[in-house]
Scaffold this motif. Structure first.
Motif, short mmCIF file in Angstrom:
data_model
loop_
_atom_site.label_atom_id
_atom_site.label_comp_id
_atom_site.label_asym_id
_atom_site.label_seq_id
_atom_site.Cartn_x
_atom_site.Cartn_y
_atom_site.Cartn_z
N HIS A 181 39.30 60.44 13.12
CA HIS A 181 38.49 59.23 12.94
C HIS A 181 39.35 57.97 12.83
CE1 HIS A 181 39.73 60.47 8.89
NE2 HIS A 181 39.71 59.19 8.59
N GLN A 182 40.66 58.12 12.80
CA GLN A 182 41.55 57.00 12.49
C GLN A 182 42.21 56.45 13.74
OE1 GLN A 182 44.36 57.69 9.27
NE2 GLN A 182 45.91 56.49 10.33
N GLY A 183 41.94 55.18 14.05
CA GLY A 183 42.65 54.52 15.13
C GLY A 183 44.08 54.25 14.71
N ILE A 184 44.97 54.12 15.67
CA ILE A 184 46.39 53.92 15.39
C ILE A 184 46.81 52.57 15.93
CG2 ILE A 184 48.67 54.99 15.53
CD1 ILE A 184 47.17 57.44 16.82
N ALA A 185 47.33 51.71 15.07
CA ALA A 185 47.81 50.41 15.52
C ALA A 185 48.92 50.61 16.55
CB ALA A 185 48.31 49.59 14.34
N VAL A 186 48.89 49.81 17.61
CA VAL A 186 49.86 49.95 18.70
C VAL A 186 51.29 49.89 18.18
CG1 VAL A 186 50.80 48.85 20.76
CG2 VAL A 186 48.33 49.07 20.48
N LYS A 187 51.57 48.89 17.35
CA LYS A 187 52.92 48.71 16.82
C LYS A 187 53.36 49.92 16.01
CE LYS A 187 55.68 45.42 14.12
NZ LYS A 187 55.65 44.15 13.35
N GLU A 188 52.45 50.46 15.18
CA GLU A 188 52.80 51.60 14.34
C GLU A 188 53.03 52.86 15.17
OE1 GLU A 188 50.12 52.34 11.15
OE2 GLU A 188 50.37 50.37 10.25
N LEU A 189 52.19 53.06 16.20
CA LEU A 189 52.33 54.26 17.02
C LEU A 189 53.69 54.28 17.71
CD1 LEU A 189 51.25 56.83 18.27
CD2 LEU A 189 50.11 55.44 20.03
N GLY B 262 43.75 56.98 31.32
CA GLY B 262 42.53 57.30 30.60
C GLY B 262 42.70 58.31 29.48
N MET B 263 43.95 58.64 29.13
CA MET B 263 44.18 59.62 28.08
C MET B 263 43.95 59.03 26.68
SD MET B 263 44.86 62.56 29.24
CE MET B 263 44.91 63.17 30.91
N VAL B 264 44.17 57.76 26.54
CA VAL B 264 43.84 57.03 25.31
C VAL B 264 43.21 55.71 25.73
CG1 VAL B 264 45.73 58.05 23.96
CG2 VAL B 264 46.12 55.91 25.19
N TYR B 265 42.61 55.01 24.76
CA TYR B 265 42.05 53.70 25.07
C TYR B 265 42.28 52.75 23.89
CZ TYR B 265 37.98 55.09 22.22
OH TYR B 265 37.16 55.50 21.20
N LEU B 266 42.22 51.48 24.17
CA LEU B 266 42.43 50.44 23.16
C LEU B 266 41.08 49.93 22.69
CD1 LEU B 266 44.91 48.94 21.94
CD2 LEU B 266 44.55 47.16 23.66
N ASP B 267 40.79 50.05 21.37
CA ASP B 267 39.50 49.58 20.88
C ASP B 267 39.50 48.08 20.61
OD1 ASP B 267 40.69 49.10 18.40
OD2 ASP B 267 39.86 50.88 17.43
N ASP B 268 38.40 47.56 20.11
CA ASP B 268 38.26 46.12 19.91
C ASP B 268 39.17 45.58 18.82
OD1 ASP B 268 36.32 46.09 21.86
OD2 ASP B 268 34.66 46.32 20.45
N HIS C 166 43.50 48.98 18.19
CA HIS C 166 43.99 50.29 17.79
C HIS C 166 43.83 51.29 18.93
CE1 HIS C 166 43.83 48.49 13.83
NE2 HIS C 166 44.39 49.56 13.29
N ILE C 167 44.76 52.22 19.02
CA ILE C 167 44.71 53.25 20.04
C ILE C 167 43.82 54.39 19.55
CG2 ILE C 167 46.06 55.00 21.27
CD1 ILE C 167 46.45 52.16 22.29
N ARG C 168 42.93 54.85 20.42
CA ARG C 168 42.06 55.98 20.10
C ARG C 168 42.03 56.96 21.27
NH1 ARG C 168 38.94 55.31 15.57
NH2 ARG C 168 38.90 53.21 14.69
N MET C 169 41.61 58.18 20.98
CA MET C 169 41.53 59.23 21.99
C MET C 169 40.09 59.72 22.06
SD MET C 169 43.73 62.81 22.14
CE MET C 169 45.30 61.97 21.93
N HIS C 170 39.55 59.79 23.26
CA HIS C 170 38.19 60.28 23.43
C HIS C 170 38.09 61.72 22.90
CE1 HIS C 170 34.49 61.60 25.42
NE2 HIS C 170 34.20 60.33 25.62
N ASP C 171 36.93 62.05 22.33
CA ASP C 171 36.75 63.37 21.72
C ASP C 171 37.05 64.52 22.68
OD1 ASP C 171 36.00 62.11 19.43
OD2 ASP C 171 33.84 62.45 19.65
N VAL C 172 36.59 64.39 23.94
CA VAL C 172 36.81 65.46 24.90
C VAL C 172 38.30 65.59 25.24
CG1 VAL C 172 36.30 66.28 27.23
CG2 VAL C 172 34.51 65.18 25.88
#
Length: 262
Positions: free
Chosen positions: A83-91, A125-131, A134-140
């Motif tokens: 459930h946790q997005g990852i800040a680009v800089k932190e990742l 398309g393996m990850v996406y940037l939210d509003d 933060h970097i997130r990964m689609h559930d599938v």
């Protein structure tokens, strides 16, 4: 025409189309493009269901990433809670700390390489940037690549709210991954002396209620190289920290209550 048939095969699902486009966009020539289209047809196989097509497309896209290094950077994202997005800089910082980027180069260059890898993962398309940036990964995507993650030492780490002793949970995770992230929980103390002889990094960042650790907590973590206690209420580092003879990075950002480093 063959490519058009492939697009219609995607059931009109946006994620499938994005993943397919991510693979095809790297083709440098028409010949290479046609070869990728053929491989995609083979990889997708017979039409069974929407989910089956999505899963096959994720697997195909994963194997078409440009290098093992890029794949490892993707699998690293599994270590963060779902459930946790990852800040680009932190990742990118985590990638650098854990040695996933080229070694023996300066931080600025490593940071630049990290941004390039992240751009590749987003484009594919393996990850996406939210509003919120933060970097997130689609559930599938997450569910599909988690199998590769476990095989490569990047086991998903979740369910931290289960009422088991922390030592047992750490030992369980240490069986599957050399890197353990235990972040943003409501725990106040770390007890016992968990047997985690082979973990190389332990990230406890953001546990805002954590204020104490048992004196023997680090006794069985002799291979630990990275310890992140940033943004905790920790007041004293336990004597057993002297057992971490291979420690090369200790992060204490935002530890405003820290009084003593033994």
């Amino acid at each position: 025409c063959f490519a058009h048939d492939l697009i219609s095969y995607c059931f009109g699902m946006p994620l499938t189309i994005v993943l397919l486009a991510g693979v095809l966009c790297d083709a440098p020539t028409q010949e290479a493009f046609s070869e990728l289209v053929t491989k995609a047809h083979v990889a997708l196989g017979a039409q069974i269901s929407v989910f089956n097509t999505l899963e096959r497309m994720v697997k195909f896209g994963y194997h078409q990433l440009p290098s093992d290094n890029v794949r490892h950077c993707l699998l690293y994202c599994l270590l963060f809670p779902e459930h946790q997005g990852i800040a680009v800089k932190e990742l990118i910082w985590y990638w650098i700390m854990d040695g996933l980027l080229q070694k023996n180069i300066g931080f600025d260059e490593a940071n630049h390489i990290g941004k390039e890898i992240l751009d590749v993962l987003i484009k594919h398309g393996m990850v996406y940037l939210d509003d919120n940036g933060h970097i997130r990964m689609h559930d599938v995507v997450r569910e599909t690549v988690s199998r590769y993650g476990k095989d490569n030492g990047y086991k998903e780490q979740h369910d931290w709210h289960v009422n088991n002793p922390i030592s047992i949970r750490l030992e369980h995770l240490a069986k599957y991954s050399r890197r353990v992230l235990l972040m943003d929980t409501e725990m106040e103390c770390l007890y016992g002396s968990p047997c985690c002889s082979f973990i190389s990094s332990l990230h406890l960042r953001g546990n805002y209620l954590l204020k104490a650790m048992s004196e023997e907590f680090f006794c069985h973590m002799g291979q630990l190289e990275i310890l992140d206690l940033s943004f905790t209420l920790i007041q004293v580092l336990p004597p057993s920290i002297s057992c971490l003879t291979r420690l090369r990075m200790l992060l204490l950002t935002g530890c405003d209550y820290l009084k003593e480093i033994r």
